[in-house]
Design a protein around this motif. Sequence first.
Motif, PDB file in Angstrom:
ATOM      1  N   GLN A 272      -0.935   1.035  -5.075  1.00 25.91           N
ATOM      2  CA  GLN A 272      -1.917   0.900  -4.257  1.00 25.91           C
ATOM      3  C   GLN A 272      -2.667  -0.531  -4.117  1.00 25.91           C
ATOM      4  OE1 GLN A 272      -5.249   3.641  -4.674  1.00 25.91           O
ATOM      5  NE2 GLN A 272      -6.646   2.214  -3.697  1.00 25.91           N
ATOM      6  N   ALA A 273      -2.835  -1.060  -5.421  1.00 26.67           N
ATOM      7  CA  ALA A 273      -3.188  -2.599  -5.347  1.00 26.67           C
ATOM      8  C   ALA A 273      -2.263  -3.376  -4.426  1.00 26.67           C
ATOM      9  CB  ALA A 273      -3.345  -2.692  -6.663  1.00 26.67           C
ATOM     10  N   CYS A 274      -0.978  -3.119  -4.816  1.00 23.45           N
ATOM     11  CA  CYS A 274      -0.002  -4.044  -4.099  1.00 23.45           C
ATOM     12  C   CYS A 274      -0.268  -3.940  -2.821  1.00 23.45           C
ATOM     13  CB  CYS A 274       1.692  -3.560  -4.557  1.00 23.45           C
ATOM     14  SG  CYS A 274       2.650  -4.550  -3.970  1.00 23.45           S
ATOM     15  N   LEU A 275      -0.067  -2.716  -2.285  1.00 27.27           N
ATOM     16  CA  LEU A 275      -0.070  -2.728  -0.589  1.00 27.27           C
ATOM     17  C   LEU A 275      -1.323  -3.400  -0.102  1.00 27.27           C
ATOM     18  CD1 LEU A 275       1.841  -1.586   1.640  1.00 27.27           C
ATOM     19  CD2 LEU A 275      -0.066  -0.056   2.002  1.00 27.27           C
ATOM     20  N   GLU A 276      -2.519  -2.999  -0.783  1.00 30.80           N
ATOM     21  CA  GLU A 276      -3.660  -3.790  -0.439  1.00 30.80           C
ATOM     22  C   GLU A 276      -3.692  -5.163  -0.562  1.00 30.80           C
ATOM     23  OE1 GLU A 276      -6.515  -0.104  -1.760  1.00 30.80           O
ATOM     24  OE2 GLU A 276      -6.293  -1.548  -3.071  1.00 30.80           O
ATOM     25  N   GLU A 335       9.962  -1.366  13.611  1.00 31.59           N
ATOM     26  CA  GLU A 335      10.565  -2.456  13.612  1.00 31.59           C
ATOM     27  C   GLU A 335       9.570  -3.881  13.172  1.00 31.59           C
ATOM     28  OE1 GLU A 335      13.461  -1.489  17.341  1.00 31.59           O
ATOM     29  OE2 GLU A 335      12.127  -3.053  17.616  1.00 31.59           O
ATOM     30  N   ASN A 336      10.094  -4.857  12.539  1.00 31.67           N
ATOM     31  CA  ASN A 336       9.209  -5.830  12.088  1.00 31.67           C
ATOM     32  C   ASN A 336       8.102  -5.470  11.618  1.00 31.67           C
ATOM     33  OD1 ASN A 336      11.366  -7.522  13.598  1.00 31.67           O
ATOM     34  ND2 ASN A 336      10.123  -6.903  15.493  1.00 31.67           N
ATOM     35  N   ASN A 337       8.399  -4.564  10.398  1.00 27.03           N
ATOM     36  CA  ASN A 337       6.893  -4.192   9.884  1.00 27.03           C
ATOM     37  C   ASN A 337       6.420  -5.315   9.130  1.00 27.03           C
ATOM     38  OD1 ASN A 337       5.475  -3.546   7.200  1.00 27.03           O
ATOM     39  ND2 ASN A 337       5.469  -1.858   8.175  1.00 27.03           N
ATOM     40  N   PRO A 338       5.196  -5.835   9.591  1.00 29.76           N
ATOM     41  CA  PRO A 338       4.447  -7.321   8.995  1.00 29.76           C
ATOM     42  C   PRO A 338       4.279  -7.246   7.653  1.00 29.76           C
ATOM     43  CG  PRO A 338       2.884  -5.853  10.242  1.00 29.76           C
ATOM     44  CD  PRO A 338       4.264  -5.435  10.622  1.00 29.76           C
ATOM     45  N   VAL A 339       3.982  -5.948   6.846  1.00 28.91           N
ATOM     46  CA  VAL A 339       3.686  -5.879   5.446  1.00 28.91           C
ATOM     47  C   VAL A 339       4.971  -6.150   4.878  1.00 28.91           C
ATOM     48  CG1 VAL A 339       2.898  -4.501   3.775  1.00 28.91           C
ATOM     49  CG2 VAL A 339       1.686  -4.406   5.927  1.00 28.91           C
ATOM     50  N   LEU A 340       6.120  -5.333   5.354  1.00 30.94           N
ATOM     51  CA  LEU A 340       7.471  -5.354   4.652  1.00 30.94           C
ATOM     52  C   LEU A 340       7.971  -6.994   4.921  1.00 30.94           C
ATOM     53  CD1 LEU A 340       9.824  -4.122   3.372  1.00 30.94           C
ATOM     54  CD2 LEU A 340      10.804  -3.836   5.525  1.00 30.94           C
ATOM     55  N   GLN A 341       7.741  -7.637   5.856  1.00 29.62           N
ATOM     56  CA  GLN A 341       8.043  -9.222   6.024  1.00 29.62           C
ATOM     57  C   GLN A 341       7.155  -9.817   5.136  1.00 29.62           C
ATOM     58  OE1 GLN A 341      10.443  -9.830   7.820  1.00 29.62           O
ATOM     59  NE2 GLN A 341      10.341 -12.068   7.149  1.00 29.62           N
ATOM     60  N   VAL A 342       6.033  -9.960   4.864  1.00 31.72           N
ATOM     61  CA  VAL A 342       5.196 -10.227   3.854  1.00 31.72           C
ATOM     62  C   VAL A 342       5.982 -10.199   2.361  1.00 31.72           C
ATOM     63  CG1 VAL A 342       2.763 -10.632   2.612  1.00 31.72           C
ATOM     64  CG2 VAL A 342       3.199 -10.721   5.103  1.00 31.72           C
TER      65      VAL A 342
END
Length: 431
Positions: A272-276, A335-342
């Motif tokens: 949870q902390a990582c996604l936040e 597509e191009n999930n910004p969180v996955l990109q980060v």
Amino acid sequence: MADSKKSATLNIDGTEYELPMFTPTAGPDVIDIRKLYAQTGAFTYDPGFTSTASCDSTITFIDGDKGELLHRGYPIDQLASKSHFLEVCYLLLYGELPTGAQLEDFENRVTNHTMLHEQMQNFFRGFRRDAHPMAVMVGVVGAMSAFYHDSTDISDPWQREVASIRLIAKMPTIAAWAYKYHVGQPFIYPRNDLDYASNFLRMCFAVPAEEYVVNPILSRAMDRIFTLHADHEQNASTSTVRLASSSGANPFACIAAGIACLWGPAHGGANQACLEMLKEIGTPDRIPEFIARAKDKNDPYRLMGFGHRVYKNFDPRAKVMKQSADEVLDLLGVENNPVLQVAKELEAAALADPYFSDKKLFPNVDFYSGIILEAMGFPTSMFTPIFAVARTVGWISQWKEQISDPQLKIGRPRQLYLGNTLRDYTDIENR
Ligand code: SDX
């Protein structure tokens, strides 16, 4: 217990003490210090247990340098790609991969224990709607010992087996109902015609107003996430379960203790902390700012989902999770999930930085899991409950191994005392 074929010599003030050593089937040798205090009058000192083997076990082996994780000898990447969660549960519980008949019998036993005692719904309704689902799970799982009295006597092998099946079977129902209560939707009952992962997804996302059709992509991804989180040697929550069970506490109380420990952000709460954290970073151009904070000795900030007590190489589960994130988001058309990109750029930047490479800090199981879970529709507050659902089989397997150990003793560590020595009470008028 392994045989001792060699020993370590300890010299204290000119007196030598021989300590037996045991050689495992894999991993470091251990020095047997069980008689150390009686022989020398000294304790060992190891806060955080960085150099301590608390037990012997045959369930899971981790080689932190290689980044290897074996369950009963089978590597996690093979289990994740070739097996499925309930088969891995069988392997962890009974030590061998099941035959077809054994697997069918086990799956039927789990399927037929997924319902909760109807009166247990009252426990959910006693919480505020905005209670964290982990608080609900600690409470409801602990309360199971008040409803399933016929499986609390740990001296009875039959009751141990029933409690094991009940906990593995009911955890998805408890987690799903914690979610439903949180979002104000009616509880959805389990269905016996669905597999474990599909049942969990349907209990989380179905509503009475319409039929819910399980997406096979999501159920396969869910099953794989359960498999990747099933067990992990003597981690903090498993050690909590072992310590609780060493006093003879019933299995539901021990698992509730494990859930409580898993909740912490340094452990299971990291997903949870990582996604936040990834959302707080927001865009790749802010990555250097967060890496600088993680490196700053004066800042307690850490990169969530990074680092591990045992892995000094890639967490093999993170590798599988990263592949799965790409697959699931692609199959879901995200597509191009910004969180996955980060996440990918943060991983690359950290691994290129000597601070992280010198300290052997790599992504762990929690780094990518949240990205998949969010894409599946879960809020971040459900990430650690999902970890708890999966880890229940690991806790139970380790609990069964411990309580059937004839050498079982209550866990009772000592301390390095640095407080006041004996002094007399002072009356308040003289203070
Ligand atoms: C899980 O044990 C298990 O098996 C757990 C688990 C399981 O399946 O059960 O794998 C699940 O809990 C995975 C870990 C999830 N937690 C996180 O992602 C939280 C962030 N990670 C850290 O808090 C830390 O890496 C731990 C808690 C995971 C491990 O901590 P350790 O082993 O006690 O290591 P440490 O704190 O002594 O760190 C060693 C050094 C320190 O620097 P120095 O004081 O030596 O200069 O590395 C640094 C730390 O400051 N460090 C980090 C860091 N993790 C460690 N620096 C920045 N970011 C990080 N994430």
